[in-house]
Design an enzyme around this catalytic site. Sequence first.
Site, PDB file in Angstrom:
ATOM      1  CD  GLU A 275      -7.127  -3.674  -0.674  1.00 49.30           C
ATOM      2  OE1 GLU A 275      -8.302  -3.381  -0.415  1.00 49.30           O
ATOM      3  OE2 GLU A 275      -6.225  -2.821  -0.840  1.00 49.30           O
ATOM      4  N   GLY A 277      -1.332  -8.454  -4.708  1.00 44.54           N
ATOM      5  CA  GLY A 277      -1.478  -8.608  -6.155  1.00 44.54           C
ATOM      6  C   GLY A 277      -0.248  -9.261  -6.729  1.00 44.54           C
ATOM      7  NE  ARG A 278       5.305  -5.970  -7.176  1.00 45.47           N
ATOM      8  CZ  ARG A 278       5.600  -5.127  -8.156  1.00 45.47           C
ATOM      9  NH1 ARG A 278       6.290  -5.566  -9.184  1.00 45.47           N
ATOM     10  NH2 ARG A 278       5.241  -3.866  -8.096  1.00 45.47           N
ATOM     11  NE  ARG A 314       7.562  -4.924 -12.825  1.00 43.20           N
ATOM     12  CZ  ARG A 314       8.739  -5.290 -12.378  1.00 43.20           C
ATOM     13  NH1 ARG A 314       9.490  -6.157 -13.055  1.00 43.20           N
ATOM     14  NH2 ARG A 314       9.194  -4.809 -11.233  1.00 43.20           N
ATOM     15  CE1 TYR A 318       7.281   1.641 -12.375  1.00 43.36           C
ATOM     16  CE2 TYR A 318       6.966  -0.669 -12.886  1.00 43.36           C
ATOM     17  CZ  TYR A 318       6.448   0.561 -12.550  1.00 43.36           C
ATOM     18  OH  TYR A 318       5.096   0.710 -12.398  1.00 43.36           O
ATOM     19  CB  CYS A 346      11.435   2.540 -33.664  1.00 40.96           C
ATOM     20  SG  CYS A 346      11.514   1.491 -35.122  1.00 40.96           S
TER      21      CYS A 346
END
Length: 425
Positions: A275, A277-278, A314, A318, A346
């Site tokens: 599986e 994805g990235r 992101r 992260y 903001c």
Amino acid sequence: MHHFSYIDGRLHAEAVPLEAIAAQVGTPCYVYSTATLTRHYRAFADAFADLDATICYAMKANGNRAVLRLLTGLGAGVDVVSGGEMGLALAAGAPADRIVFSGVGKTKDEMAAALNAGVHQINVESEPELDALDAVARELGVRAPVAIRVNPDVDAATHAKITTGKAENKFGIEWTSARTVFRRAMTLEGIAVHGVAVHIGSQILDLAPFEAAFRKVRDLVALLRADGVTIDRLDLGGGLGVPYHADDHTPPPPSAYAAVVARTVGDLGCALTIEPGRAIAGNAGVLVSRVTYLKEGMTRTFAIVDAAMNDLMRPALYDAWHDIWPVVEPSAGVERHPIDVVGPVCESSDTFARDRSLPPLAADDLVAFMTAGAYGAVMSGQYNGRPLVPEVLVDGDRFHVVRRRPTLTEMASLEDLPPWLTDAR
């Protein structure tokens, strides 16, 4: 590898200049490369060609319907983690029998929808979920095809917020309880046990954690078969990383990953589900943004761009790194200076880069945030009343807007005033 490069001094997606897309679509906007998506899917498909394996693209990385249609047309299945994702995958043309339904919090309505659709497999992550699925399946008069996700307590050596295979994470059945849960599942009328599922995290740049997890899965399969449990499928998840930074450790290729799978579990006689994805979508996309202002402070220089943390979350979530490329190629040997690249929202966390060494930038310049094809548009929102960002798919010398920017009227159309405020002025 990706298909974004400078041609005659201008950054292109395949054969299309990003300047042309920005002029027609506006900024910020996401741009995806068909050639890169195709190449990355085929790299996985070719790597696993000698194994009984299905590549199920993890659509949580990028769920755009055009991306799904492209990948399923190449032969991919789809890994989904919600009823919404399943519905979108089906609408994009994904065959139900190539859909795997994962996720820790499936509702009974989602379970019923998955069973009615005829998905290939539901990955169960807890005993309460197992009981709920059994009840739903019995009510529908079917048996749910199940793999039970186990937590191997393996450290994937990745960011704490994207690791999923350690004992303290919320995912999967604890390793020490797995045999008991499998044996019980075999007694449930609405459950058809098929396999073991495992997924240890995301953005993993070293094969050692995979090997450790898969060897534990191999041992578990032997124990379960000795207990009389049917195991004919293994869902090994995804997690292979991509290069975000030139100094990153180069991720292993799908062929090396497949070799680990082959030598650890390849002889167990199980159908495999992989599986990614990235690893398929990550560097197949960029976020194009325009510099609004260049602000000179006492100690720092800020490039304020029209993209923001609600468009690409992101870095704020992260502290993630994205390379930033000027759309107009800098001259050879041009002097670079440290600059903070920030958005207009903001929040102080609306910062894409601090002290980033970049060539000179000026108002109205276009920049591209690289490796933004995964966990970019799918995580975006409308904070500060900002419309969702359009998405564009490029194929050779042509491009198409595959999700347009909504109007403010459309954004407001989901809201409604209560009667007691209708006449208020």
